[in-house]
Design an enzyme around this catalytic site. Structure first.
Site, PDB file in Angstrom:
ATOM      1  CE  LYS A   1      -4.091   1.605   2.493  1.00 60.09           C
ATOM      2  NZ  LYS A   1      -4.992   1.977   1.418  1.00 60.09           N
TER       3      LYS A   1
HETATM    4  N1  PMP Z   1      -7.597  -1.465  -3.359  1.00 60.60           N
HETATM    5  C1  PMP Z   1      -6.980  -0.284  -3.142  1.00 60.60           C
HETATM    6  C2  PMP Z   1      -6.183   0.328  -4.238  1.00 60.60           C
HETATM    7  C3  PMP Z   1      -7.100   0.352  -1.894  1.00 60.60           C
HETATM    8  O1  PMP Z   1      -6.510   1.517  -1.684  1.00 60.60           O
HETATM    9  C4  PMP Z   1      -7.864  -0.263  -0.873  1.00 60.60           C
HETATM   10  C5  PMP Z   1      -7.989   0.414   0.468  1.00 60.60           C
HETATM   11  N2  PMP Z   1      -6.940   0.030   1.325  1.00 60.60           N
HETATM   12  C6  PMP Z   1      -8.475  -1.497  -1.141  1.00 60.60           C
HETATM   13  C7  PMP Z   1      -8.326  -2.063  -2.401  1.00 60.60           C
HETATM   14  C8  PMP Z   1      -9.266  -2.204  -0.088  1.00 60.60           C
HETATM   15  O2  PMP Z   1      -8.391  -2.687   0.893  1.00 60.60           O
HETATM   16  P1  PMP Z   1      -8.850  -2.873   2.405  1.00 60.60           P
HETATM   17  O3  PMP Z   1     -10.023  -3.779   2.378  1.00 60.60           O
HETATM   18  O4  PMP Z   1      -7.661  -3.474   3.059  1.00 60.60           O
HETATM   19  O5  PMP Z   1      -9.175  -1.528   2.929  1.00 60.60           O
END
Ligand code: PMP
Length: 308
Positions: free
Chosen positions: A154
């Site tokens: 991330k």
């Molecule tokens: N894809 C992207 C590009 C994101 O930024 C997020 C948010 N973190 C998600 C998917 C969903 O991830 P999560 O369920 O861990 O929040």
């Protein structure tokens, strides 16, 4: 935005307005940072609980390692700092933002030589999406190529691949975008993972070209517990147009049904039954009502509740 009292900044709590950095901070110029987003919810007994704290911290550490960051905190210290940030700010539900970034010391693209700084902020945050059912457009941008970046981390820099698609729909009636990958398969939304339902089976793209969403991972567990068959597979756009239901998942966005894609209605334009069932089940878990998943919650003792 709504603010709170304190931000954890390099190990100390500072007043919200004093959490400042120098304008020559490396990450401000080159997006050399990584962050997490967590939600915490008021549970039915009045206490507050963070959903999947450890998984978020694990992903943060993985992303920091991709950036060769020597983080001066252990996993346990980061977990404790996140819990304390909620406790010190005395809010029962909201969003948490840990951010680790290369700070201010030297310029140039190579970040090594800059300090590694870290903040943790939290604030009340209601619904992330602008509507309960989303009108979605397939973006003209494709998802970053897995060999162009560390695709499963991330990283702040990866978010240009979310910002530009969102700017593309700015001022239109679309609420969200759907990105295809370099092979034309469905990838994900701007900050949400994608799911669709066909003939009672739930489908989601494989992890090959999406952020490994912590909500996505949980939906796979939850859906199986509810008796659904779930398949991680490559999905074509034609399959989405013909889907019975579709929805996005994410920490901020939670579970949000997709109403239309490129102006073609899905499920006649209303949220489908499986999407709604998962959405309700998810809310039961994060609010601590479904005790089967209580190990996914980290309860926080708020400072103003200590004497209750
Ligand atoms: N894809 C992207 C590009 C994101 O930024 C997020 C948010 N973190 C998600 C998917 C969903 O991830 P999560 O369920 O861990 O929040």
């Amino acid at each position: 935005m709504q603010t709170t009292e304190f931000i954890w900044f390099n190990g100390k709590f500072v007043p919200w307005d004093d959490a400042k950095v120098h304008v020559l901070t490396h990450a401000l110029h080159y997006a050399s940072g990584t962050f997490e987003g967590l939600r915490f919810y008021q549970t039915d007994d009045g206490s507050s609980a963070i959903f999947r704290l450890v998984e978020h911290v694990d992903r943060l550490l993985y992303s920091a390692q991709a950036l060769h960051m020597a983080l001066p905190y252990s996993k346990q210290q980061i977990c404790d700092a996140i819990v304390e940030t909620v406790a010190r700010n005395n809010i029962t539900s909201g969003y948490l933002r840990p951010l680790v970034f290369y700070g201010y010391q030297k310029m140039g693209v190579n970040p090594i030589g800059n300090p590694v700084d870290m903040i943790i902020a939290c604030w009340p945050w209601g619904a992330y999406h602008a509507a309960e059912e989303l009108d979605v457009k397939v973006s003209q941008y494709i998802r970053l190529h897995p060999k162009s970046t560390v695709i499963d981390a991330k990283l702040s820099a990866n978010y240009i691949n979310c910002i530009l698609p969102l700017l593309e729909i700015q001022g239109t009636h679309y609420h969200e975008v759907l990105l295809l990958d370099h092979d034309h398969y469905v990838s994900e939304g701007s900050s949400v993972n994608f799911f669709m339902v066909k003939n009672g089976v739930i489908y989601t793209p494989t992890l090959s070209n999406v952020l490994p969403g912590i909500t996505r991972d949980f939906i796979l567990i939850l859906a199986k517990k509810l008796g659904y068959q779930v398949l991680e597979t490559q999905i074509t756009l034609a399959e989405v147009y013909a889907a019975d239901e579709a929805f996005f998942s994410g920490t901020a966005g939670e579970i949000t049904p997709i109403r239309s894609l490129d102006d073609k209605l899905i499920n006649g334009g209303g949220a489908g039954p499986i999407s709604l069932k998962l959405k309700a089940a998810y809310q039961d878990v994060v609010h601590g009502r479904d005790k089967t998943f209580s190990s996914y919650l980290t309860y926080v003792k708020l400072e103003n509740q200590q004497h209750l």
